[in-house]
Design a protein around this motif. Sequence first.
Motif, PDB file in Angstrom:
ATOM      1  N   THR A 165      42.112 161.469  19.794  1.00 37.48           N
ATOM      2  CA  THR A 165      41.046 160.487  19.593  1.00 37.48           C
ATOM      3  C   THR A 165      39.888 160.741  20.550  1.00 37.48           C
ATOM      4  OG1 THR A 165      42.816 158.936  19.090  1.00 37.48           O
ATOM      5  CG2 THR A 165      40.612 158.015  19.372  1.00 37.48           C
ATOM      6  N   PRO A 166      38.663 160.728  20.057  1.00 33.98           N
ATOM      7  CA  PRO A 166      37.515 160.989  20.936  1.00 33.98           C
ATOM      8  C   PRO A 166      37.243 159.843  21.904  1.00 33.98           C
ATOM      9  CG  PRO A 166      36.779 160.448  18.711  1.00 33.98           C
ATOM     10  CD  PRO A 166      38.276 160.555  18.649  1.00 33.98           C
ATOM     11  N   ALA A 167      36.490 160.171  22.956  1.00 29.73           N
ATOM     12  CA  ALA A 167      36.014 159.147  23.883  1.00 29.73           C
ATOM     13  C   ALA A 167      35.061 158.213  23.131  1.00 29.73           C
ATOM     14  CB  ALA A 167      35.301 159.807  25.054  1.00 29.73           C
ATOM     15  N   GLU A 176      24.993 166.796  21.005  1.00 29.26           N
ATOM     16  CA  GLU A 176      24.509 166.779  22.390  1.00 29.26           C
ATOM     17  C   GLU A 176      24.744 168.123  23.063  1.00 29.26           C
ATOM     18  OE1 GLU A 176      25.185 164.243  26.538  1.00 29.26           O
ATOM     19  OE2 GLU A 176      26.044 163.536  24.652  1.00 29.26           O
ATOM     20  N   VAL A 177      25.927 168.694  22.866  1.00 27.87           N
ATOM     21  CA  VAL A 177      26.234 170.005  23.449  1.00 27.87           C
ATOM     22  C   VAL A 177      25.266 171.063  22.942  1.00 27.87           C
ATOM     23  CG1 VAL A 177      27.945 171.867  23.441  1.00 27.87           C
ATOM     24  CG2 VAL A 177      28.672 169.510  23.869  1.00 27.87           C
ATOM     25  N   ARG A 178      24.954 170.996  21.665  1.00 32.52           N
ATOM     26  CA  ARG A 178      24.112 172.014  21.036  1.00 32.52           C
ATOM     27  C   ARG A 178      22.624 171.690  21.118  1.00 32.52           C
ATOM     28  NH1 ARG A 178      26.936 176.563  18.841  1.00 32.52           N
ATOM     29  NH2 ARG A 178      24.995 176.790  17.669  1.00 32.52           N
ATOM     30  N   LEU A 216      36.516 167.470  22.499  1.00 32.50           N
ATOM     31  CA  LEU A 216      35.186 167.892  22.955  1.00 32.50           C
ATOM     32  C   LEU A 216      34.472 166.805  23.738  1.00 32.50           C
ATOM     33  CD1 LEU A 216      32.971 170.288  22.360  1.00 32.50           C
ATOM     34  CD2 LEU A 216      32.061 168.589  20.768  1.00 32.50           C
ATOM     35  N   THR A 217      34.762 165.542  23.438  1.00 34.43           N
ATOM     36  CA  THR A 217      34.031 164.418  24.030  1.00 34.43           C
ATOM     37  C   THR A 217      34.629 163.933  25.343  1.00 34.43           C
ATOM     38  OG1 THR A 217      35.330 162.686  22.926  1.00 34.43           O
ATOM     39  CG2 THR A 217      33.483 163.639  21.682  1.00 34.43           C
ATOM     40  N   LEU A 218      35.769 164.469  25.741  1.00 33.83           N
ATOM     41  CA  LEU A 218      36.447 163.976  26.933  1.00 33.83           C
ATOM     42  C   LEU A 218      35.813 164.540  28.198  1.00 33.83           C
ATOM     43  CD1 LEU A 218      40.156 164.204  25.737  1.00 33.83           C
ATOM     44  CD2 LEU A 218      38.521 162.326  25.445  1.00 33.83           C
ATOM     45  N   THR A 219      35.878 163.789  29.270  1.00 34.16           N
ATOM     46  CA  THR A 219      35.189 164.189  30.503  1.00 34.16           C
ATOM     47  C   THR A 219      35.745 165.476  31.095  1.00 34.16           C
ATOM     48  OG1 THR A 219      36.655 162.744  31.780  1.00 34.16           O
ATOM     49  CG2 THR A 219      34.542 161.826  31.078  1.00 34.16           C
ATOM     50  N   ASN A 220      37.026 165.760  30.859  1.00 33.94           N
ATOM     51  CA  ASN A 220      37.637 166.951  31.455  1.00 33.94           C
ATOM     52  C   ASN A 220      37.563 168.182  30.549  1.00 33.94           C
ATOM     53  OD1 ASN A 220      39.443 166.155  29.497  1.00 33.94           O
ATOM     54  ND2 ASN A 220      41.267 166.240  30.810  1.00 33.94           N
ATOM     55  N   ALA A 221      36.707 168.143  29.539  1.00 36.53           N
ATOM     56  CA  ALA A 221      36.638 169.223  28.552  1.00 36.53           C
ATOM     57  C   ALA A 221      35.384 170.088  28.718  1.00 36.53           C
ATOM     58  CB  ALA A 221      36.689 168.651  27.142  1.00 36.53           C
ATOM     59  N   ALA A 222      34.957 170.297  29.952  1.00 39.67           N
ATOM     60  CA  ALA A 222      33.734 171.080  30.186  1.00 39.67           C
ATOM     61  C   ALA A 222      33.850 172.490  29.625  1.00 39.67           C
ATOM     62  CB  ALA A 222      33.429 171.124  31.684  1.00 39.67           C
TER      63      ALA A 222
END
Length: 282
Positions: free
Chosen positions: A235-237, A258-260, A205-211
């Motif tokens: 592993t998360p960013a 942050e997403v929510r 969820l935290t990766l840049t390419n996971a929009a």
Amino acid sequence: MAAQSVERPLPPDPLPSSVVDSHCHLDMCAADGGPTVQEALAAAAEVGVTKMIQVGCDVQGSRWAAKVASEYDDIWAAVALHPNEAPRIHASGGLTLLEAAWREIGELAELPQVRAIGETGMDFFRTETSGRAIQEESFRFHIGLAKRLGKTLGVHARDSHDDVLRILDDEGHPDVVVLHCFSGDADFARAASERGWYLSFSGVLTLTNAAELREAAAVVPEERLLVETDAPFLTPAPFRGKPNAPYLVPLTVRGLAEVRDLDVAQLCRTLYANSTRAFGPL
């Protein structure tokens, strides 16, 4: 997929209240010089991760999960044959060997420290077309086992979302279903939520390419959210490429907050309550 580095990330800031790592593999974390169970528990507790679900992927791993959960109050077990394991067993020993594995999983599943049947499901990324019928048969076995014992079903769904829905709808899903390491889009998230399932989000969820994944996380009802590490993987960013462990859950929790657009403390309380409903009293 093995962890890529032995260098351990520094611990994140502690969470304001407790959460549960709903899916991890402490046996794999301990391999190649990784943390022992005691070390993993201590590091997680320091940052507010006070319970974890140790997940088996084969008979040996399921035995280990049940054993370690009997020895530590802060660990519960899930037992199953991973979706890619059933075709492998069938290819090496036929239906007789696979049925023997199912029988042992069934015996382990009856133990009180085993709170879930998983990870089972469908995986079209690593299993070729020729193995998918056996994979589906194994998934159906695990669904029936969870229903018979009244235990949570932990589902692995990789490149197979439509088939997971089809099979669970066909069999009739158990009372509690957790989609481990949710990897679908917003439409799949809605379909799962409408069925009353829990969606567990990992460090992806935290990766840049996971929009697309963040879009999915935004539409899940708050009472259906869970978090996990799938350690030592995913592993998360900002530590992608380093080995994962339950103490890194706070990075995913803060990413989900942050997403929510939620206060982290509020989200922690929600996640803990959801974990209680998903796996039983903590």
